[in-house]
Design a protein around this motif. Structure first.
Motif, PDB file in Angstrom:
ATOM      1  N   ILE A 155     -15.644  -4.656 -26.380  1.00  0.00           N
ATOM      2  CA  ILE A 155     -15.321  -5.472 -25.218  1.00  0.00           C
ATOM      3  C   ILE A 155     -14.324  -6.516 -25.674  1.00  0.00           C
ATOM      4  CG2 ILE A 155     -16.169  -7.050 -23.447  1.00  0.00           C
ATOM      5  CD1 ILE A 155     -18.926  -5.801 -23.772  1.00  0.00           C
TER       6      ILE A 155
ATOM      7  N   PRO B  87     -11.458  -9.630 -24.139  1.00  0.00           N
ATOM      8  CA  PRO B  87     -11.019 -10.360 -22.956  1.00  0.00           C
ATOM      9  C   PRO B  87      -9.686  -9.803 -22.466  1.00  0.00           C
ATOM     10  CG  PRO B  87     -10.772 -11.713 -24.913  1.00  0.00           C
ATOM     11  CD  PRO B  87     -11.444 -10.451 -25.335  1.00  0.00           C
TER      12      PRO B  87
ATOM     13  N   ASP C 221     -12.709  -7.988 -18.299  1.00  0.00           N
ATOM     14  CA  ASP C 221     -12.867  -7.484 -19.669  1.00  0.00           C
ATOM     15  C   ASP C 221     -12.137  -6.155 -19.791  1.00  0.00           C
ATOM     16  OD1 ASP C 221     -14.678  -9.497 -20.340  1.00  0.00           O
ATOM     17  OD2 ASP C 221     -16.431  -8.266 -19.896  1.00  0.00           O
TER      18      ASP C 221
ATOM     19  N   ARG D  45     -12.912  -2.899 -21.552  1.00  0.00           N
ATOM     20  CA  ARG D  45     -14.036  -2.247 -22.214  1.00  0.00           C
ATOM     21  C   ARG D  45     -13.619  -0.875 -22.715  1.00  0.00           C
ATOM     22  NH1 ARG D  45     -19.387  -4.211 -18.912  1.00  0.00           N
ATOM     23  NH2 ARG D  45     -18.719  -6.376 -18.761  1.00  0.00           N
TER      24      ARG D  45
ATOM     25  N   THR E  72     -15.999 -13.521 -19.499  1.00  0.00           N
ATOM     26  CA  THR E  72     -14.730 -13.873 -20.116  1.00  0.00           C
ATOM     27  C   THR E  72     -14.289 -15.283 -19.748  1.00  0.00           C
ATOM     28  OG1 THR E  72     -13.523 -12.810 -18.321  1.00  0.00           O
ATOM     29  CG2 THR E  72     -13.871 -11.513 -20.319  1.00  0.00           C
TER      30      THR E  72
END
Length: 60
Positions: free
Chosen positions: A23, A25, A31, A33, A53
């Motif tokens: 994950i 930012p 996010d 991912r 975030t």
């Protein structure tokens, strides 16, 4: 499409449930991912809305 039970997508190559492996930012409130398939090692990345975030420090 995200699998709501595992919170991850199904692999587009083999159909297996993918596992969340990272994950990061992204844009404010989102996010990036990364999901990896445990069977064929295919990688998918999704930008997902997240309030977590907002608490992360801003990068200069």
């Amino acid at each position: 499409m995200l699998d709501t039970q595992n919170q991850g997508p199904q692999c587009t190559a083999c159909g297996s449930p993918m596992k969340l492996t990272a994950i990061e930012p992204s844009a404010f409130g989102h996010d990036l991912r990364t999901f990896t398939c445990p069977h064929c090692r295919r990688v998918q990345r999704h930008i997902i809305e997240s309030t977590a975030t907002e608490a992360w420090p801003k990068m200069s």
